[in-house]
Design a protein around this motif. Structure first.
Motif, mmCIF file in Angstrom:
data_model
loop_
_atom_site.group_PDB
_atom_site.id
_atom_site.type_symbol
_atom_site.label_atom_id
_atom_site.label_comp_id
_atom_site.label_asym_id
_atom_site.label_seq_id
_atom_site.Cartn_x
_atom_site.Cartn_y
_atom_site.Cartn_z
ATOM 1 N N LYS A 43 0.810 -1.209 0.000
ATOM 2 C CA LYS A 43 0.000 0.000 0.000
ATOM 3 C C LYS A 43 0.851 1.271 0.000
ATOM 4 O O LYS A 43 0.522 2.248 -0.671
ATOM 5 C CB LYS A 43 -0.946 0.006 1.205
ATOM 6 N N ASP A 44 1.950 1.268 0.754
ATOM 7 C CA ASP A 44 2.775 2.469 0.842
ATOM 8 C C ASP A 44 3.373 2.849 -0.502
ATOM 9 O O ASP A 44 3.362 4.023 -0.896
ATOM 10 C CB ASP A 44 3.890 2.268 1.867
ATOM 11 N N ARG A 47 0.720 4.267 -2.742
ATOM 12 C CA ARG A 47 0.349 5.636 -2.376
ATOM 13 C C ARG A 47 1.372 6.635 -2.901
ATOM 14 O O ARG A 47 1.027 7.730 -3.350
ATOM 15 C CB ARG A 47 0.248 5.753 -0.853
ATOM 16 N N LYS A 48 2.654 6.268 -2.836
ATOM 17 C CA LYS A 48 3.705 7.167 -3.297
ATOM 18 C C LYS A 48 3.685 7.349 -4.814
ATOM 19 O O LYS A 48 4.104 8.395 -5.319
ATOM 20 C CB LYS A 48 5.076 6.640 -2.876
#
Length: 422
Positions: A43-44, A47-48
């Motif tokens: 997920k991280d 998101r980036k």
């Protein structure tokens, strides 16, 4: 070792990060397939790498969301206090489908203003949607996720110094020299050798360094000694041999394809875009011909705030399609030498690249009209449209000529008017 070659590394993959990039692909599938079951560990990185493509702007927060191409993390450089809870739609004139330039210039700093005004807006508004910012296509790839992970790490100071030599490394790995020579020079540059040369001298310099290193090894290990003249002659002969091989390749030339008349009952529209990278201005060049090769009309249009050469091509394509729709010809062939734009027009998928707004307009127009045939052709078969676009960009003036082309394209028109044998 794990940096890209142009950044001073050897191009080896960091397998731990590459594996995370592969996992991120599964996360991308989650976003596009809600029924898919994939790990949540990505997920991280997603998101980036996600960026909003502006349609109506109703769903995009000015301050909080990622929507600025080429910005840091795709966001504004600094938060705008005057717009704490505002959406991007407040910056768009929906009647004209253009940015509110005065409002943007008064609200944002200069760098953000330039980036915002270069975001493409479709003539026909569509919903905002998320795209992958790591690829020009807007579609997720493992390669770009891996690169994103690499750039978010904190590198040691030694590597930070190497970034200033990015162009040097790019030039090094593109040289027409054997890899063994380029690797030798790569090793030397890690001692921060302060050398910046033009391509020809740089090539000779690299080959000389490699020859000197080889001579040093012969002296130490085989006790063979060469004079400076002998080493110099060896370098000259070696470069001459490489140039000879290159010339041999160039002599095997192909016959350049020419413009071809369209079939009976068919109109052919050729288009091209020219781009001024310094002023972000482009020109669209259009020429329309019948089956006999006669010019129906030719025209050009000037565009401001254009972000790239690809956008210039897409704008020219939109203009060409609009002409085809407005004139209601029965059969229309649209040709250009940009394979990327032609493929996007042929595809049935939503385009998530920075050109998505223009491609959306093209498909909306095609939906209301009889389908067009899109052909990719070489530059040699698109000469007149290219000349119109190039000359219009120089003069910064658009044209519209019925039944003819400008004088600078007349000789080319005469050559292409002769029908080739069936």
């Amino acid at each position: 070792m794990c940096r890209s070659k142009e950044e001073g590394g050897m191009g080896f993959r960091n397998m731990a990060k590459f594996n995370i990039s592969l996992l991120a692909k599964q996360g991308w599938r989650i976003m596009n397939n809600t029924e898919s079951l994939a790990a949540k560990a990505t997920k991280d990185i997603l998101r980036k790498g996600l960026i909003w493509r502006v349609g109506t702007g109703n769903n995009i927060s000015v301050n909080c969301d990622a929507w600025i191409p080429n910005g840091v993390n795709f966001r504004l450089l600094s938060e705008v206090e005057l717009m704490p809870d505002q959406f991007v739609s407040t910056l768009i004139d929906n009647n004209e489908r253009i940015w509110k330039e005065d409002l943007i210039e008064d609200t944002f700093d200069e760098e953000d203003t330039v980036r915002i005004l270069q975001i493409s807006l479709a003539d026909v508004p569509h919903d905002d949607y998320l795209a992958w910012g790591g690829e020009a296509s807007g579609v997720f790839s493992v390669r770009s996720a891996y690169k994103l992970l690499q750039t978010t790490d904190e590198f040691p100071r030694a590597y930070a110094l190497q970034i200033s030599y990015r162009n040097l490394y790019k030039k090094l790995w593109l040289l027409n020299l054997p890899t063994k020579i380029k690797i030798t020079v790569w090793k030397i540059t890690w001692n921060f050798l302060p050398t910046r040369c033009n391509p020809r001298a740089w090539r000779l310099f690299c080959c000389a360094l490699w020859a000197l290193w080889g001579d040093r090894n012969l002296r130490i290990h085989e006790k063979k000694v060469s004079t400076g003249s002998e080493i110099g002659n060896f370098v000259i002969r070696y470069i001459a041999e490489l140039d000879g091989l290159e010339r041999k390749k160039l002599t095997q030339t192909e016959v350049k394809p020419k413009w071809r008349h369209p079939p009976r009952e068919t109109i052919k529209i050729n288009f091209d875009g020219a781009f001024d990278v310094h002023n972000h201005i482009s020109a669209s060049g259009i020429v329309i011909r019948d089956p006999e090769g006669a010019i129906l009309f030719s025209c050009s249009e000037i565009h401001k705030g254009v972000p790239s050469a690809f956008a210039a091509e897409a704008l020219a394509c939109r203009k060409a399609v609009r002409i085809g729709v407005e004139n209601r010809w029965t059969e229309v062939i649209i040709e250009e030498d940009s394979r990327s734009v032609i493929n996007k027009c042929r595809s049935s998928d939503r385009d998530k690249s920075l050109l998505g707004a223009y491609i959306s307009d093209i498909k909306q127009m095609m939906y209301r009209s009889k389908p067009f045939v899109f052909n990719h052709i070489p530059r040699s078969a698109n000469t007149i449209a290219h000349e119109i676009a190039t000359e219009s960009l120089k003069s910064k003036v658009g044209i519209y000529l019925e039944g003819r082309v400008s004088e600078y394209a007349e000789n080319q028109r005469l050559r292409e008017s002769v029908r080739e044998p069936d």
